[in-house]
Design a protein around this motif. Structure first.
Motif, PDB file in Angstrom:
ATOM      1  N   VAL A  11     -12.741  25.831 -33.094  1.00  0.00           N
ATOM      2  CA  VAL A  11     -12.415  24.757 -32.159  1.00  0.00           C
ATOM      3  C   VAL A  11     -11.303  23.935 -32.791  1.00  0.00           C
ATOM      4  CG1 VAL A  11     -13.229  22.702 -30.957  1.00  0.00           C
ATOM      5  CG2 VAL A  11     -14.765  24.655 -31.238  1.00  0.00           C
TER       6      VAL A  11
ATOM      7  N   ALA B  14      -8.992  20.462 -32.061  1.00  0.00           N
ATOM      8  CA  ALA B  14      -8.949  19.265 -31.222  1.00  0.00           C
ATOM      9  C   ALA B  14      -7.756  18.405 -31.608  1.00  0.00           C
ATOM     10  CB  ALA B  14     -10.240  18.463 -31.367  1.00  0.00           C
TER      11      ALA B  14
ATOM     12  N   THR C  87      -3.993  15.200 -26.071  1.00  0.00           N
ATOM     13  CA  THR C  87      -3.743  16.061 -24.919  1.00  0.00           C
ATOM     14  C   THR C  87      -2.337  16.629 -24.958  1.00  0.00           C
ATOM     15  OG1 THR C  87      -5.291  14.752 -23.605  1.00  0.00           O
ATOM     16  CG2 THR C  87      -3.768  16.183 -22.405  1.00  0.00           C
TER      17      THR C  87
ATOM     18  N   LYS D 188     -10.995  27.663 -29.056  1.00  0.00           N
ATOM     19  CA  LYS D 188     -10.971  26.706 -27.958  1.00  0.00           C
ATOM     20  C   LYS D 188     -10.141  25.505 -28.376  1.00  0.00           C
ATOM     21  CE  LYS D 188     -14.648  24.262 -26.764  1.00  0.00           C
ATOM     22  NZ  LYS D 188     -15.980  23.931 -26.173  1.00  0.00           N
TER      23      LYS D 188
ATOM     24  N   SER E 128      -9.356  21.740 -27.534  1.00  0.00           N
ATOM     25  CA  SER E 128      -9.995  20.629 -26.829  1.00  0.00           C
ATOM     26  C   SER E 128      -9.239  19.330 -27.064  1.00  0.00           C
ATOM     27  CB  SER E 128     -11.444  20.456 -27.302  1.00  0.00           C
ATOM     28  OG  SER E 128     -12.210  21.609 -27.012  1.00  0.00           O
TER      29      SER E 128
ATOM     30  N   ARG F 218      -9.153  26.684 -22.969  1.00  0.00           N
ATOM     31  CA  ARG F 218      -9.012  25.231 -22.886  1.00  0.00           C
ATOM     32  C   ARG F 218     -10.368  24.596 -22.626  1.00  0.00           C
ATOM     33  NH1 ARG F 218      -4.012  22.744 -24.257  1.00  0.00           N
ATOM     34  NH2 ARG F 218      -2.590  24.503 -24.377  1.00  0.00           N
ATOM     35  N   GLY F 219     -10.710  23.598 -23.450  1.00  0.00           N
ATOM     36  CA  GLY F 219     -11.934  22.846 -23.227  1.00  0.00           C
ATOM     37  C   GLY F 219     -11.617  21.491 -22.620  1.00  0.00           C
ATOM     38  N   ARG F 220     -12.383  21.086 -21.618  1.00  0.00           N
ATOM     39  CA  ARG F 220     -12.148  19.799 -20.959  1.00  0.00           C
ATOM     40  C   ARG F 220     -12.948  18.663 -21.589  1.00  0.00           C
ATOM     41  NH1 ARG F 220     -12.092  21.256 -14.450  1.00  0.00           N
ATOM     42  NH2 ARG F 220     -10.376  22.776 -14.535  1.00  0.00           N
ATOM     43  N   THR F 221     -14.010  19.007 -22.284  1.00  0.00           N
ATOM     44  CA  THR F 221     -14.863  17.967 -22.889  1.00  0.00           C
ATOM     45  C   THR F 221     -14.204  17.444 -24.168  1.00  0.00           C
ATOM     46  OG1 THR F 221     -16.835  19.060 -22.034  1.00  0.00           O
ATOM     47  CG2 THR F 221     -17.137  17.414 -23.772  1.00  0.00           C
TER      48      THR F 221
ATOM     49  N   VAL G 142     -13.569  16.081 -27.812  1.00  0.00           N
ATOM     50  CA  VAL G 142     -14.273  16.246 -29.077  1.00  0.00           C
ATOM     51  C   VAL G 142     -14.003  15.016 -29.917  1.00  0.00           C
ATOM     52  CG1 VAL G 142     -14.413  17.597 -31.190  1.00  0.00           C
ATOM     53  CG2 VAL G 142     -14.120  18.758 -29.003  1.00  0.00           C
TER      54      VAL G 142
END
Length: 317
Positions: A201, A203, A206, A227, A229, A308-311, A313
């Motif tokens: 992951v 992070a 954006t 992923k 995020s 792509r993760g929307r939540t 982190v």
């Protein structure tokens, strides 16, 4: 020393350079490359020259700054030569073109007579860059082409252009800013237990091309699911990386943009100074190599394999 040559031409600039070398012993023979900086005239010119002067202490070079002025003005070239203490370990030639001389092809024509013979050429766009640097008039003269998507007015659009138009020899400072992150993660994987990474992951902000590149690099090099995020509570840019293994994850977290924590199973947490790298440091690193950066190209291609993760982190993970 700064010498101004208003309403000049490339031949007059070359003659003045020869005169300065004969009079003051400023030698071009010790220069290892020519760095061509392409930017619009304005305050950003001095920032770019300062970064080049910093990098020149490690890579003595001739710096040619193509500072494009008003395109609606009459055709005119105002030149300036900086040597000695005003030029670091380089000699700086600033070309301010106006009118037709502020466009691409005439700009390249002014630069060509000033290139050092038999020395590689590196082009750098510190702010806005062409959609395809390799097809630009200056880009065609260079072995390496350096851009910075993060300094563009629209970083996302600029980064997508880098992905779509990548050619061997291109690089971007959003990639160079990841060097220490990549080194720390690679070193962590060298310690036991030597288990394969099963997933990861990544992070960050954006809008963070560096975070996208990190995810693409991990996907390609480790051949795993990655992923990407958004992050909350970070200090901008890259915020956290988690590499999942059977015995537990390796986590590199930077919650404040300055200090990171490296966590590994069975080991105490380590605090690491990991501030965002400055443009002069990134430029100096890029000038260390003049061959194509295949790993950067692979990381760009690997972004298409990242989910792509929307939540969001938390930067503390």
């Amino acid at each position: 020393m700064i010498v101004d040559l208003p309403s000049s031409n490339s031949a007059a600039v070359n003659r003045k350079l020869v005169e300065l070398r004969a009079r003051g012993g400023v030698l071009a023979l010790g220069r290892v490359l020519t760095l061509v900086i392409v930017t619009d005239d304005g305050d950003q010119v001095e920032d770019a020259i300062a970064a080049a002067n910093h990098a020149s202490r490690e890579h003595p070079c001739r710096v040619i700054v193509l500072a494009r002025g008003q395109r609606r003005a009459a055709a005119r070239l105002d030149a300036q030569i900086r040597v000695g203490g005003d030029a670091g370990a380089s000699e700086v030639v600033v070309l301010r073109g106006y009118g037709p001389l502020a466009t691409d092809e005439p700009g390249a024509g002014m630069v060509m007579p000033l290139l050092l013979p038999d020395a590689p050429v590196v082009a750098w766009w510190p702010n806005e860059a062409p959609a395809c640097p390799a097809e630009d008039a200056i880009g065609r003269l260079a072995q390496r082409r350096i851009t910075d998507a993060l300094s563009s007015r629209n970083p996302n659009r600029a980064f997508e252009q880098r992905r779509a138009q990548h050619v061997a020899g291109d690089t971007d400072l959003t990639w160079t800013r990841l060097t220490r992150w990549r080194a720390l993660l690679a070193a962590a994987l060298d310690h036991p237990p030597h288990e394969p990474v099963t997933s990861a992951v990544v992070a960050g902000e954006t809008v963070s091309p560096s975070t996208d590149l990190m995810a693409g690099w991990l996907a390609v090099r480790l051949q795993i699911r990655v992923k990407r995020s958004p992050a909350t509570g970070g200090g901008g840019g890259m915020a956290a990386v988690r590499l999942n293994r059977r015995s537990g994850p390796i986590e590199l977290v930077r919650p404040d943009g300055r200090t990171a924590t490296l966590r590994q199973p069975g080991q105490p947490d380590r605090m690491i100074a990991l501030t965002r790298r400055s443009v002069p440091d990134c430029l100096a690193e890029e000038l260390r190599r003049l061959d194509p950066d295949e790993i950067y190209g692979a990381a760009l291609a690997g972004i298409s394999e990242v989910s792509r993760g929307r939540t969001p982190v938390k930067a503390e993970l």
